[in-house]
Design a protein around this motif. Structure first.
Motif, PDB file in Angstrom:
ATOM      1  N   GLY A 167       3.916   8.742   7.614  1.00 59.02           N
ATOM      2  CA  GLY A 167       2.661   8.041   7.317  1.00 59.02           C
ATOM      3  C   GLY A 167       1.504   8.763   7.996  1.00 59.02           C
ATOM      4  N   ASP A 168       0.359   8.793   7.326  1.00 57.92           N
ATOM      5  CA  ASP A 168      -0.763   9.481   7.990  1.00 57.92           C
ATOM      6  C   ASP A 168      -1.250   8.659   9.178  1.00 57.92           C
ATOM      7  OD1 ASP A 168      -1.749   7.620   6.147  1.00 57.92           O
ATOM      8  OD2 ASP A 168      -3.366   8.912   5.414  1.00 57.92           O
ATOM      9  N   GLY A 169      -1.022   7.342   9.146  1.00 55.15           N
ATOM     10  CA  GLY A 169      -1.288   6.550  10.345  1.00 55.15           C
ATOM     11  C   GLY A 169      -0.235   6.842  11.391  1.00 55.15           C
ATOM     12  N   GLU A 170       1.003   6.836  10.985  1.00 52.99           N
ATOM     13  CA  GLU A 170       2.092   7.150  11.907  1.00 52.99           C
ATOM     14  C   GLU A 170       1.839   8.484  12.614  1.00 52.99           C
ATOM     15  OE1 GLU A 170       5.805   8.287  10.089  1.00 52.99           O
ATOM     16  OE2 GLU A 170       6.945   7.950  11.921  1.00 52.99           O
ATOM     17  N   ALA A 171       1.233   9.410  11.869  1.00 53.38           N
ATOM     18  CA  ALA A 171       1.005  10.742  12.427  1.00 53.38           C
ATOM     19  C   ALA A 171       0.040  10.718  13.619  1.00 53.38           C
ATOM     20  CB  ALA A 171       0.478  11.673  11.346  1.00 53.38           C
TER      21      ALA A 171
ATOM     22  N   GLY B 141      11.686   2.241  10.682  1.00 52.40           N
ATOM     23  CA  GLY B 141      10.262   2.539  10.580  1.00 52.40           C
ATOM     24  C   GLY B 141       9.367   1.362  10.904  1.00 52.40           C
ATOM     25  N   GLY B 142       9.905   0.344  11.553  1.00 51.33           N
ATOM     26  CA  GLY B 142       9.073  -0.791  11.939  1.00 51.33           C
ATOM     27  C   GLY B 142       8.102  -0.369  13.014  1.00 51.33           C
ATOM     28  N   GLU B 143       8.642   0.221  14.067  1.00 54.94           N
ATOM     29  CA  GLU B 143       7.779   0.793  15.106  1.00 54.94           C
ATOM     30  C   GLU B 143       7.521   2.233  14.692  1.00 54.94           C
ATOM     31  OE1 GLU B 143       8.405  -0.313  19.249  1.00 54.94           O
ATOM     32  OE2 GLU B 143       8.744   1.814  19.603  1.00 54.94           O
TER      33      GLU B 143
ATOM     34  N   GLY C 233      -4.546   7.833   3.256  1.00 55.26           N
ATOM     35  CA  GLY C 233      -5.914   7.628   3.721  1.00 55.26           C
ATOM     36  C   GLY C 233      -6.182   6.496   4.696  1.00 55.26           C
ATOM     37  N   TYR C 234      -5.280   5.495   4.713  1.00 55.69           N
ATOM     38  CA  TYR C 234      -5.607   4.305   5.499  1.00 55.69           C
ATOM     39  C   TYR C 234      -4.403   3.778   6.266  1.00 55.69           C
ATOM     40  CZ  TYR C 234      -9.866   4.299   2.803  1.00 55.69           C
ATOM     41  OH  TYR C 234     -11.058   4.669   2.242  1.00 55.69           O
ATOM     42  N   LYS C 235      -4.750   3.052   7.323  1.00 56.15           N
ATOM     43  CA  LYS C 235      -3.736   2.306   8.084  1.00 56.15           C
ATOM     44  C   LYS C 235      -3.865   0.830   7.669  1.00 56.15           C
ATOM     45  CE  LYS C 235      -5.593   4.055  11.733  1.00 56.15           C
ATOM     46  NZ  LYS C 235      -6.254   5.162  12.465  1.00 56.15           N
TER      47      LYS C 235
ATOM     48  N   PRO D 176      -3.756   7.799  -3.678  1.00 59.02           N
ATOM     49  CA  PRO D 176      -4.436   6.584  -3.208  1.00 59.02           C
ATOM     50  C   PRO D 176      -3.468   5.577  -2.585  1.00 59.02           C
ATOM     51  CG  PRO D 176      -4.933   7.045  -5.531  1.00 59.02           C
ATOM     52  CD  PRO D 176      -3.811   7.954  -5.143  1.00 59.02           C
ATOM     53  N   LYS D 177      -3.891   4.936  -1.533  1.00 58.22           N
ATOM     54  CA  LYS D 177      -3.100   3.831  -0.991  1.00 58.22           C
ATOM     55  C   LYS D 177      -3.139   2.690  -2.019  1.00 58.22           C
ATOM     56  CE  LYS D 177      -2.038   1.402   3.249  1.00 58.22           C
ATOM     57  NZ  LYS D 177      -1.938   1.582   4.685  1.00 58.22           N
ATOM     58  N   GLY D 178      -1.990   2.105  -2.263  1.00 60.82           N
ATOM     59  CA  GLY D 178      -1.947   1.031  -3.248  1.00 60.82           C
ATOM     60  C   GLY D 178      -2.123   1.540  -4.669  1.00 60.82           C
TER      61      GLY D 178
ATOM     62  N   GLY E 210       8.158   2.669   7.154  1.00 57.39           N
ATOM     63  CA  GLY E 210       9.290   1.869   6.665  1.00 57.39           C
ATOM     64  C   GLY E 210       8.897   0.446   6.341  1.00 57.39           C
ATOM     65  N   HIS E 211       7.617   0.096   6.673  1.00 58.37           N
ATOM     66  CA  HIS E 211       7.185  -1.265   6.303  1.00 58.37           C
ATOM     67  C   HIS E 211       7.168  -1.450   4.788  1.00 58.37           C
ATOM     68  CE1 HIS E 211       3.787   1.329   7.579  1.00 58.37           C
ATOM     69  NE2 HIS E 211       3.276   1.001   6.425  1.00 58.37           N
ATOM     70  N   GLY E 212       7.141  -0.354   4.060  1.00 59.75           N
ATOM     71  CA  GLY E 212       7.241  -0.490   2.598  1.00 59.75           C
ATOM     72  C   GLY E 212       8.696  -0.592   2.170  1.00 59.75           C
TER      73      GLY E 212
ATOM     74  N   GLY F 214       0.785  -1.236   0.000  1.00 58.76           N
ATOM     75  CA  GLY F 214       0.000   0.000   0.000  1.00 58.76           C
ATOM     76  C   GLY F 214       0.812   1.279   0.000  1.00 58.76           C
ATOM     77  N   THR F 215       1.841   1.320   0.799  1.00 56.56           N
ATOM     78  CA  THR F 215       2.603   2.561   0.935  1.00 56.56           C
ATOM     79  C   THR F 215       3.620   2.728  -0.183  1.00 56.56           C
ATOM     80  OG1 THR F 215       3.895   3.861   2.521  1.00 56.56           O
ATOM     81  CG2 THR F 215       4.396   1.500   2.426  1.00 56.56           C
ATOM     82  N   ALA F 216       3.967   1.604  -0.854  1.00 56.09           N
ATOM     83  CA  ALA F 216       5.124   1.604  -1.756  1.00 56.09           C
ATOM     84  C   ALA F 216       4.977   2.550  -2.959  1.00 56.09           C
ATOM     85  CB  ALA F 216       5.434   0.180  -2.209  1.00 56.09           C
TER      86      ALA F 216
HETATM   87  C1  LIG Z   1       3.923   1.932  17.027  1.00 57.42           C
HETATM   88  C2  LIG Z   1       3.283   0.986  16.057  1.00 57.42           C
HETATM   89  N1  LIG Z   1       2.009   0.614  16.276  1.00 57.42           N
HETATM   90  C3  LIG Z   1       1.400  -0.235  15.404  1.00 57.42           C
HETATM   91  C4  LIG Z   1       2.061  -0.741  14.326  1.00 57.42           C
HETATM   92  C5  LIG Z   1       1.379  -1.723  13.381  1.00 57.42           C
HETATM   93  N2  LIG Z   1       1.199  -1.084  12.038  1.00 57.42           N
HETATM   94  C6  LIG Z   1       2.016  -1.370  11.011  1.00 57.42           C
HETATM   95  S1  LIG Z   1       1.633  -0.493   9.638  1.00 57.42           S
HETATM   96  C7  LIG Z   1       0.353   0.265  10.383  1.00 57.42           C
HETATM   97  C8  LIG Z   1      -0.459   1.305   9.622  1.00 57.42           C
HETATM   98  C9  LIG Z   1       0.406   2.420   9.177  1.00 57.42           C
HETATM   99  O1  LIG Z   1      -0.298   3.378   8.482  1.00 57.42           O
HETATM  100  P1  LIG Z   1       0.455   4.588   7.815  1.00 57.42           P
HETATM  101  O2  LIG Z   1       1.412   5.200   8.776  1.00 57.42           O
HETATM  102  O3  LIG Z   1      -0.570   5.494   7.265  1.00 57.42           O
HETATM  103  O4  LIG Z   1       1.340   3.927   6.691  1.00 57.42           O
HETATM  104  P2  LIG Z   1       0.900   3.494   5.221  1.00 57.42           P
HETATM  105  O5  LIG Z   1      -0.558   3.732   5.048  1.00 57.42           O
HETATM  106  O6  LIG Z   1       1.702   4.369   4.318  1.00 57.42           O
HETATM  107  O7  LIG Z   1       1.258   2.049   5.116  1.00 57.42           O
HETATM  108  C10 LIG Z   1       0.225  -0.176  11.695  1.00 57.42           C
HETATM  109  C11 LIG Z   1      -0.833   0.260  12.624  1.00 57.42           C
HETATM  110  C12 LIG Z   1       3.404  -0.346  14.171  1.00 57.42           C
HETATM  111  N3  LIG Z   1       4.143  -0.811  13.180  1.00 57.42           N
HETATM  112  N4  LIG Z   1       3.971   0.524  15.038  1.00 57.42           N
END
Ligand SMILES: Cc1ncc(C[n+]2csc(CCOP(=O)(O)OP(=O)(O)O)c2C)c(N)n1
Length: 794
Positions: free
Chosen positions: A170-174, A143-145, A205-207, A285-287, A85-87, A55-57
């Motif tokens: 990341g908007d989720g990270e935010a 960016g794992g945590e 838009g999404y986590k 868009p995500k993805g 960083g999961h991407g 999604g993030t890539a």
């Molecule tokens: C502190 C923390 N809580 C929960 C997670 C589990 N997690 C991995 S990805 C993710 C959603 C991330 O959303 P976003 O930051 O918007 O990244 P993107 O949409 O770009 O993938 C969550 C909740 C995590 N990696 N780190």
């Protein structure tokens, strides 16, 4: 707004480059063979375990391609921090395209064979992790945590005036606390001496399975929020690639020129107004460009694209064709030739040499690391003509040393001290004789030690202090985090991540060692005079010792000279996390500087002047670790000496906690023989410990004499009370320690029993006295080693 920043040719090429990166992102998740799709996809081309985050890539690939363009256009010194960083495959893919990946890993060559390996290794046993892990060149942030990207980025640009960190948030990270606070870092940035951070909020838009908060507030509200944090947001919004390329290119030109203008204003024109730094909100868009609908459900632009949008075709037959169509949508034959080389017209879009973000030396900080210039710590020694003389508080003495470390490295600009508003409170006031607290918000005449440029970084967020310091260290500088002991737990998890980073990077030959992360935990559990129970928690070290032995060190210097020696060692060390626990309150000095150096070098040892076993087998070992336990132990020993002079007592002091572990578990660990020599094989050991007593058992459970070790420490009893009463509440005081000896050494006999009764009476008297007078009894307050009259418990 219609702009034409990109010529049609460049726009086409940039889009092609982005397609190439997207192709690599998908390929890494799915393929183990057939990397150029020279034949139709077969099940055997697909990995069995499909792991990673799609999604993030595409958004990050888009950003990376556009950053490449501005790096070249403006000759920027830039690194990339990926909050999501999961991407990881996005960054791996981009460093591969620019060539930096293959330089580090020649086996992953820029041809068909290398491409196949690149795909195969990702998220694969024996391969590389799915995040922007240490294995990825150009990364300082896995960016794992989630939550630390902005803090790391700011840490990286402090004292790096030419550096720009492009930080994808990341908007989720935010939504995390640390990230939400990190926006404020712009009030701590000096536009003259520091570089710039360009945040790019990736509003996709999404986590994992939810929308993000920032995507579900109005455009206006988000704009206001970011402006409220002091930024000027520029929005790049849409999903139509051609329009988005043009918008992103125009916006990047604008923000880079704005950054340069701000820096010019401050550096050349001397403008001291706090700037509003620009940032970008990328609403895409995500993805993006991925499968639109899978099994009847929307995927592109939804949370369903977060990980792996298509499932294993072995169990989902229709997905093989979807995957093939998806991969082909990037038109790989236009991007790579038959040998798997990237089309040269595209390859030249990447910057060259160290300007490539995967090869920028700031992202491999050890390459840039210069030793600190350290004054001779012995020059700050306290004169200790006899053990037990009174001192002003150990950290106050350390402060003078640190002040001069600051001074000596002023020119190198590579040392900073970080803390959550506690530098003064922790006794390091001497620092302000030579530097200030860096602060770019408003000041009032009554403020103290605030300046636009300073080497002490204080913000009331342990997360920011930790994140800034980590970013500073990861880019090749030195630093120290001072904190109250109890609240350092706030960054337990950040410490975890940094320790993991150190462990992994230590095994990567191309990564150079960085300087150690040093914690000075002052204001510790035993002396929380005006705070009480909330501030009493010595458990950080329990947490720290979980980490790999090659990475963590824990020091509890018993006095100021030992603290100086330990800190000198820590500031010289590399690639560790050093935890140093020290007191700030008036406390006795025990060792001369020469003795302290010897003792700290050994890390553990007998204090002969406090012992009376004279090299023979003792009846009891009195062990101590930490400043307050050392004081109580020595006071207990003086009672024993006076009342039970025939008892042979050995005093062992521990500075380096890891000495207690077996050698097989920690490189500092004592051999079993050495441990037995110190602690005996069968005699009682009364161990007075700074922190939770169970840790002593955890560290020594394999030792011969473990069954006879009786550990005292903090038992979660505390409140606002006198210093001595804190030890009484936890049975760590001198009277309890003597009673422990009497209970465990049978030969004290009747005399011992009588003394025990006297000590119990003393404890009763102590309670009555403090309740009446609000301070400790004079014999406690005035006690000094070697001064007999006040010692008598009777
Ligand atoms: C502190 C923390 N809580 C929960 C997670 C589990 N997690 C991995 S990805 C993710 C959603 C991330 O959303 P976003 O930051 O918007 O990244 P993107 O949409 O770009 O993938 C969550 C909740 C995590 N990696 N780190």
């Amino acid at each position: 707004m219609k702009t034409n920043t990109l010529s049609p040719d460049l726009l086409y090429k940039m889009d092609a480059y982005w397609r190439a990166a997207n192709y690599l992102s998908v390929g890494q998740i799915y393929l183990c063979d057939n990397p150029l799709l020279k034949r139709s996809l077969a099940l055997s081309d697909i990995k069995h375990m499909l792991l990673g985050h799609w999604g993030t890539a595409p958004g990050q690939n888009f950003i990376y391609a556009h950053l490449n363009r501005v790096i070249k256009k403006y000759d920027l010194d830039m690194i990339y921090v990926s909050g999501p960083g999961h991407g990881g495959q996005a960054l791996v893919g981009n460093t591969y395209l620019e060539g930096s990946y293959s330089e580090v890993y020649p086996d992953i060559s820029q041809d068909e064979a290398g491409l196949k390996k690149l795909f195969q290794q990702f998220s694969f046993p024996g391969g590389i992790p799915s995040h922007v892990s240490p294995e990825c060149p150009g990364s300082i942030h896995e960016g794992g945590e989630l939550g630390y990207s902005l803090s790391h980025s700011f840490g990286a640009v402090f004292d790096n005036p030419e550096l720009i960190v492009a930080c994808v948030v990341g908007d989720g990270e935010a939504e995390t606390g640390p990230l939400a606070t990190a926006w404020h870092s712009n009030k701590f940035l000096d536009p003259v001496g520091d570089g710039a951070v360009l945040p790019i909020l990736h509003l996709n838009g999404y986590k994992i399975s939810n929308p993000t908060v920032l995507a579900r507030i109005s455009h206006e509200e988000l704009d206001q929020l970011l402006r409220g944090y002091g930024w000027t947001p520029y929005f790049v919004e849409g999903d139509e690639p051609v329009l988005m390329h043009e918008a992103m290119a125009a916006t990047l030109n604008t923000v880079i020129e704005e950054i340069k203008a701000i820096q010019h204003e401050a550096r050349v024109n001397g403008n001291t107004t706090r700037p509003r730094w620009p940032m970008i909100v990328l609403n895409s868009p995500k993805g993006w460009t991925g499968p639109k609908v899978v099994d009847g459900k929307p995927v592109e632009g939804s949370f369903r694209s977060h990980q792996v949008p298509l499932s294993d075709p072995a169990s989902h037959p229709g997905h093989l064709e979807l995957l093939e169509n998806w991969l082909k949508s990037y038109r790989p034959q236009e991007l790579f030739d038959q040998q798997g080389h990237l089309n040269p017209e595209l390859a030249e879009l990447a910057p060259e040499g160290q300007r490539r973000m995967g090869a920028n030396p700031h992202a491999n900080g050890g390459l840039l690391l210069r030793d600190l210039r350290l004054p001779d710590f012995r020059d700050y020694a306290v004169d200790v003509p006899s053990p037990g003389i009174r001192g002003i508080g150990d950290t106050h003495i350390l402060g003078r040393f640190l002040r001069d470390v600051m001074k000596l490295n002023d020119e190198q600009r590579n040392f900073r001290i970080f803390g959550p508003d506690e530098t003064l409170s922790n006794g390091l006031e001497a620092l302000f004789e030579t530097t200030q607290r860096q602060w770019d918000a408003a000041t009032l005449p009554n403020d103290e030690f605030l300046a636009r440029s300073g080497r002490v970084m204080e913000v009331l967020s342990e997360h920011q202090c930790e994140g800034w310091l980590e970013g500073y260290l990861l880019t090749g500088r030195h630093g120290l985090f001072n904190s109250y002991e109890a609240f350092i737990h706030i960054v337990d998890s950040m410490f975890n991540q940094h320790a993991k980073w150190l462990k992994v990077t230590a095994g990567l030959p191309w990564r150079r060692k960085i300087s150690s992360l040093n914690y000075l935990l002052a204001s510790h559990v035993w002396r929380q005079d005006h705070n009480g129970f909330t501030h009493q928690d010595p458990g950080f070290i329990d947490h720290v010792v979980n980490k790999k032995a090659e990475v963590v060190r824990v020091y509890l210097p018993p006095d100021a000279n030992c603290l100086l020696s330990v800190m000198d060692h820590c500031l010289r060390s590399r690639h560790y996390v050093n935890v140093v626990i020290a007191g700030k309150h008036p406390a006795p000095h025990w060792l001369s500087m020469d003795e302290a150096v010897r003792h700290c070098t050994a890390g553990i040892g007998v204090w002969p002047w406090a012992s009376n076993d004279n090299g023979t087998a003792p009846d009891v070992v009195m062990a101590c670790c930490g400043d307050v336990p050392t004081l109580e132990t020595l006071a207990a020993v003086s009672i024993l000496r006076e009342h039970l002079p025939e008892l042979k007592v050995r005093v062992v002091n521990v500075v380096d906690l890891m000495k207690l572990q077996p050698q097989s578990e920690h490189p500092h660990g004592l051999s079993d023989g050495d441990f037995d020599n110190l602690f005996t094989r069968e005699k009682p050991v009364i161990f007075a410990f700074h922190a939770y007593p169970w840790l002593i058992h955890r560290l020594t459970y394999r030792r011969t004499n473990h069954d006879n070790i009786h550990a005292r420490g903090y038992k979660e009893e505390g409140t606002i009370t006198t210093a001595f009463d804190m030890t009484v509440l936890n049975d760590l005081d001198r009277f309890h320690l003597v009673i422990d000896v009497i209970d465990r050494v049978p030969q004290t006999g009747e005399k011992g029993l009588a003394l025990k009764q006297q000590l119990k009476d003393k404890l009763f008297e102590h309670k009555q006295y403090i309740n009446l007078h609000g301070q400790d009894m004079p014999e406690i307050r005035n006690w000094q080693w070697g001064k007999a009259p006040d010692n008598s418990p009777a």
